[in-house]
Design a protein around this motif. Structure first.
Motif, PDB file in Angstrom:
ATOM      1  N   GLY A 132     -44.861 109.187  78.505  1.00  0.00           N
ATOM      2  CA  GLY A 132     -44.879 109.840  77.202  1.00  0.00           C
ATOM      3  C   GLY A 132     -43.763 110.836  76.974  1.00  0.00           C
ATOM      4  N   LEU A 133     -42.611 110.575  77.575  1.00  0.00           N
ATOM      5  CA  LEU A 133     -41.514 111.536  77.440  1.00  0.00           C
ATOM      6  C   LEU A 133     -40.223 110.887  76.948  1.00  0.00           C
ATOM      7  N   SER A 134     -40.332 109.817  76.156  1.00  0.00           N
ATOM      8  CA  SER A 134     -39.104 109.159  75.696  1.00  0.00           C
ATOM      9  C   SER A 134     -38.177 110.154  75.019  1.00  0.00           C
ATOM     10  N   GLY A 135     -38.766 111.099  74.286  1.00  0.00           N
ATOM     11  CA  GLY A 135     -37.952 112.035  73.528  1.00  0.00           C
ATOM     12  C   GLY A 135     -37.225 113.064  74.378  1.00  0.00           C
ATOM     13  N   HIS A 136     -37.567 113.143  75.656  1.00  0.00           N
ATOM     14  CA  HIS A 136     -37.002 114.206  76.487  1.00  0.00           C
ATOM     15  C   HIS A 136     -35.989 113.704  77.512  1.00  0.00           C
ATOM     16  N   ALA A 137     -35.513 112.487  77.328  1.00  0.00           N
ATOM     17  CA  ALA A 137     -34.624 111.908  78.343  1.00  0.00           C
ATOM     18  C   ALA A 137     -33.397 112.783  78.603  1.00  0.00           C
ATOM     19  N   ASP A 138     -32.937 113.483  77.548  1.00  0.00           N
ATOM     20  CA  ASP A 138     -31.708 114.270  77.709  1.00  0.00           C
ATOM     21  C   ASP A 138     -31.979 115.747  77.984  1.00  0.00           C
ATOM     22  N   ALA A 139     -33.239 116.091  78.220  1.00  0.00           N
ATOM     23  CA  ALA A 139     -33.552 117.507  78.418  1.00  0.00           C
ATOM     24  C   ALA A 139     -33.189 117.959  79.836  1.00  0.00           C
ATOM     25  N   TRP A 140     -32.786 119.220  79.963  1.00  0.00           N
ATOM     26  CA  TRP A 140     -32.568 119.796  81.294  1.00  0.00           C
ATOM     27  C   TRP A 140     -33.921 120.168  81.898  1.00  0.00           C
ATOM     28  N   PRO A 141     -34.098 119.998  83.192  1.00  0.00           N
ATOM     29  CA  PRO A 141     -35.386 120.322  83.819  1.00  0.00           C
ATOM     30  C   PRO A 141     -35.876 121.723  83.486  1.00  0.00           C
ATOM     31  N   ALA A 142     -34.963 122.697  83.421  1.00  0.00           N
ATOM     32  CA  ALA A 142     -35.395 124.075  83.184  1.00  0.00           C
ATOM     33  C   ALA A 142     -36.028 124.251  81.819  1.00  0.00           C
ATOM     34  N   THR A 143     -35.757 123.313  80.891  1.00  0.00           N
ATOM     35  CA  THR A 143     -36.313 123.476  79.548  1.00  0.00           C
ATOM     36  C   THR A 143     -37.623 122.721  79.382  1.00  0.00           C
ATOM     37  N   LEU A 144     -38.064 122.018  80.428  1.00  0.00           N
ATOM     38  CA  LEU A 144     -39.318 121.268  80.324  1.00  0.00           C
ATOM     39  C   LEU A 144     -40.504 122.167  80.653  1.00  0.00           C
ATOM     40  N   SER A 145     -41.649 121.888  80.032  1.00  0.00           N
ATOM     41  CA  SER A 145     -42.859 122.617  80.412  1.00  0.00           C
ATOM     42  C   SER A 145     -43.327 122.107  81.767  1.00  0.00           C
ATOM     43  N   GLY A 146     -44.255 122.850  82.391  1.00  0.00           N
ATOM     44  CA  GLY A 146     -44.727 122.463  83.718  1.00  0.00           C
ATOM     45  C   GLY A 146     -45.261 121.031  83.751  1.00  0.00           C
ATOM     46  N   GLY A 147     -46.085 120.695  82.752  1.00  0.00           N
ATOM     47  CA  GLY A 147     -46.671 119.360  82.706  1.00  0.00           C
ATOM     48  C   GLY A 147     -45.617 118.294  82.466  1.00  0.00           C
ATOM     49  N   GLU A 148     -44.651 118.615  81.595  1.00  0.00           N
ATOM     50  CA  GLU A 148     -43.580 117.655  81.319  1.00  0.00           C
ATOM     51  C   GLU A 148     -42.745 117.393  82.564  1.00  0.00           C
ATOM     52  N   ALA A 149     -42.393 118.474  83.253  1.00  0.00           N
ATOM     53  CA  ALA A 149     -41.589 118.316  84.470  1.00  0.00           C
ATOM     54  C   ALA A 149     -42.336 117.465  85.488  1.00  0.00           C
ATOM     55  N   GLN A 150     -43.653 117.693  85.572  1.00  0.00           N
ATOM     56  CA  GLN A 150     -44.436 116.934  86.548  1.00  0.00           C
ATOM     57  C   GLN A 150     -44.508 115.465  86.142  1.00  0.00           C
ATOM     58  N   ARG A 151     -44.520 115.202  84.838  1.00  0.00           N
ATOM     59  CA  ARG A 151     -44.530 113.813  84.387  1.00  0.00           C
ATOM     60  C   ARG A 151     -43.192 113.137  84.677  1.00  0.00           C
ATOM     61  N   VAL A 152     -42.095 113.906  84.562  1.00  0.00           N
ATOM     62  CA  VAL A 152     -40.788 113.354  84.934  1.00  0.00           C
ATOM     63  C   VAL A 152     -40.805 112.986  86.421  1.00  0.00           C
ATOM     64  N   ALA A 153     -41.406 113.878  87.228  1.00  0.00           N
ATOM     65  CA  ALA A 153     -41.480 113.591  88.667  1.00  0.00           C
ATOM     66  C   ALA A 153     -42.300 112.328  88.920  1.00  0.00           C
ATOM     67  N   LEU A 154     -43.349 112.138  88.114  1.00  0.00           N
ATOM     68  CA  LEU A 154     -44.171 110.935  88.250  1.00  0.00           C
ATOM     69  C   LEU A 154     -43.360 109.693  87.861  1.00  0.00           C
ATOM     70  N   ALA A 155     -42.598 109.804  86.769  1.00  0.00           N
ATOM     71  CA  ALA A 155     -41.741 108.683  86.354  1.00  0.00           C
ATOM     72  C   ALA A 155     -40.724 108.357  87.446  1.00  0.00           C
TER      73      ALA A 155
END
Ligand SMILES: Nc1ncnc2c1ncn2[C@@H]1O[C@H](COP(=O)(O)OP(=O)(O)OP(=O)(O)O)[C@@H](O)[C@H]1O
Ligand SMILES: [Mg+2]
Lengths: 236, 273
Positions: free
Chosen positions: A106-129
């Protein structure tokens, strides 16, 4: 059915204390195992040995060649954007797969985001991806939702259940949360004093209902195995 | 492995136990020993004559002689004091300015541009100017060494302080620690690796600056020994002094690396988890 993990007589000693003292574990391919245990019982230690990050002191370990880990913290490379983190080490050819994995969490919109700008849950979902895009035969999860708020946690649990049902890797999930274990796992093992004191198959129909009588019964039993007294009605 | 399962492998964890210390030591010592052997071979075979470079055995003999008659201990005392005082002066200036500029926005704006500009001046170019300003006695020498040592320290410390985990700083602030307390309890320990990197560079530079400073009208010190040896073409003394400069640098570096271990015990215990 064929195996994804087999350990026999696994030992890990720190100083003069055997944190793991003869662990025998078999996980079948596609099986979801939840690992419970009080703090400091050696769950992370076992997981790191399965991941091949630490050496065991004794015993034998067999795991599939492709295995990935989601740690308690996201551990994203701060100098790479979300997508680059997902496909790190795989080359630009993996971009499409990486984008698909991000879409799955559920993070298609955040592909270009820097890790520091992601929320905790978002960052963890990136790690899952990042763990899923490698199509692991064994997925190792070390309290991946521990740092998340209750609501995000519920979403993440649904997401994990869904993704694992789709990709069918063997999963070892370390958690403190008994309900989480019952919701997600095919099998639950409880680690205490270096060994498994419980190893049971969860025979509840999915989707599982927390208010179901069998669910509550199982929860009480596991809490007792963990050494928690439930008569006071204390929830974890 | 007692059993095998099709499709499964034994994981291959990174080896934690390193080589046995004796082997490590042997590997480390190979290079220097080979160099010494080459030096010995070149001089004793006559490929290098004594008026070009004296052999290691001559240098050792000269060392014994100069040590016994007191010239060498005195020269070492003078030179090491100069380098040491200059280093302390320069490194503490660099540390202070580096912390100020790395830790506070205002400090960076005030300090950084001038430090970067001054850094561009080769300190060797200051030698003559320092003689005019501070005379030909010790002061000009120590100040020259101090200036040389300031900049590597400054650059490393300011970047080290800037790289201290801001989340930890924020946490400390939320527990009510003031600026000074945060600097002392969080920032300085966090920047210690960079502080030591700066200190090691500064130490090397202090020896280089010492040589430059001892070109100024010396009447004592290793530079003085060398100047006189040049007059008499004593390549054994010259080689000895060159080696002593190197040994001073090496010993200082060794001391710093030991200090690094003692002041950062948490680094030895790092486990990635
Ligand atoms: N590198 C180490 N050196 C010494 N002891 C260690 C080391 N790593 C782990 N331990 C000890 O091993 C025990 C098990 O640690 P582990 O991290 O596996 O616990 P855990 O079950 O994951 O606990 P938690 O639920 O709190 O994460 C702990 O008591 C810990 O202090
Ligand atoms: Mg743990």
């Amino acid at each position: 059915m064929s195996l994804a993990v087999r350990t026999t007589g696994l030992r890990k000693v720190f100083g003069d204390r055997a944190v793991l003292d003869g662990v025998d574990l078999e996980v079948r391919r596609g099986e979801f195992l939840a690992l419970l245990g009080a703090s400091g019982t050696g769950k992370t230690t076992l997981l790191r040995i399965l991941a091949g990050l630490d050496a065991a002191t004794g015993g034998s370990v067999l795991v599939p060649p492709v295995r990935t880990v989601v740690f308690q913290e996201p551990r994203l490379v701060p100098s790479k954007r979300a997508l680059a983190n997902v496909i790190i080490g795989q080359g630009r050819a993996a971009r499409a797969k990486g984008l698909a994995a991000l879409a799955e969490v559920g993070l298609s919109g955040h592909a270009d985001a820097w890790p520091a700008t992601l929320s905790g849950g978002e960052a963890q979902r990136v790690a899952l991806a990042r763990a899923l895009v490698r199509e692991p035969e064994l997925l190792l999860l070390d309290e991946p939702f521990a740092a998340l708020d209750a609501l995000t946690r519920l979403h993440m649990q649904d997401l994990i259940a869904e993704l694992c049902a789709r990709h069918r890797p063997a999963v070892v999930l370390v958690t403190h949360d008994v309900e989480e274990a019952i919701l997600l796992a095919d099998r639950i093992a409880v680690l205490r004093e270096g060994r498994f004191v419980t190893d049971l198959t969860v025979r509840l129909d999915r989707p599982r209902d927390r208010t179901d009588q069998d669910f509550v019964e199982l929860r009480r039993r596991l809490l007792a195995d963990l050494g928690v007294d439930t008569h006071a009605g204390a929830a974890p | 492995m007692s059993t095998t399962v099709e499709g499964l492998v034994a994981p291959n964890p990174p080896r934690t136990a390193g080589r046995p210390p004796a082997l490590t030591f042997a590997l480390r010592i190979i290079g220097p020993v080979l160099l010494l052997a080459a030096w010995y071979a070149a001089t004793s075979s006559g490929a290098l004559t004594k008026d070009v470079l004296a052999g290691p055995q001559d240098v050792i003999a000269t060392f014994g002689e100069l040590w016994a008659d007191g010239q060498l201990p005195e020269a070492l005392r003078v030179s090491v004091t100069r380098a040491g005082l200059g280093l302390v002066l320069g490194a503490s200036t660099g540390l202070l300015l580096g912390v100020v500029s790395g830790f506070t926005r205002l400090g960076e704006e005030l300090v950084d541009s001038s430090m970067q500009a001054l850094r561009a001046i080769p300190f060797l170019a200051l030698t003559s100017l320092f003689i005019v300003w501070f005379g030909i006695e010790e002061a000009s020498k120590i100040l020259l060494i101090g200036v040389a040592c300031t900049f590597p320290m400054y650059v490393n410390v300011s970047s080290g302080v800037r790289n201290v985990d801001r989340k930890v700083v924020e946490a400390a602030r939320s527990f009510g620690l003031g600026h000074l307390a945060i600097a002392r309890e969080v920032v300085l320990p966090g920047a210690l690796p960079s502080i030591f990197a700066g200190l090691r560079l500064s130490t090397t530079l202090s020896v280089i600056a010492l040589i430059a400073a001892e070109e100024i009208n010396v009447t004592a010190g290793l530079g003085y020994l060398m100047a006189r040896a040049t007059d008499y073409l004593r390549t054994d003394i010259l080689a000895l002094c060159v080696l002593l400069y190197a040994v001073i640098g090496l010993l200082a570096d060794l001391a710093l690396r030991l200090a690094e271990r003692f002041t950062m015990p948490w680094r030895k215990a790092v486990t990635l988890r």
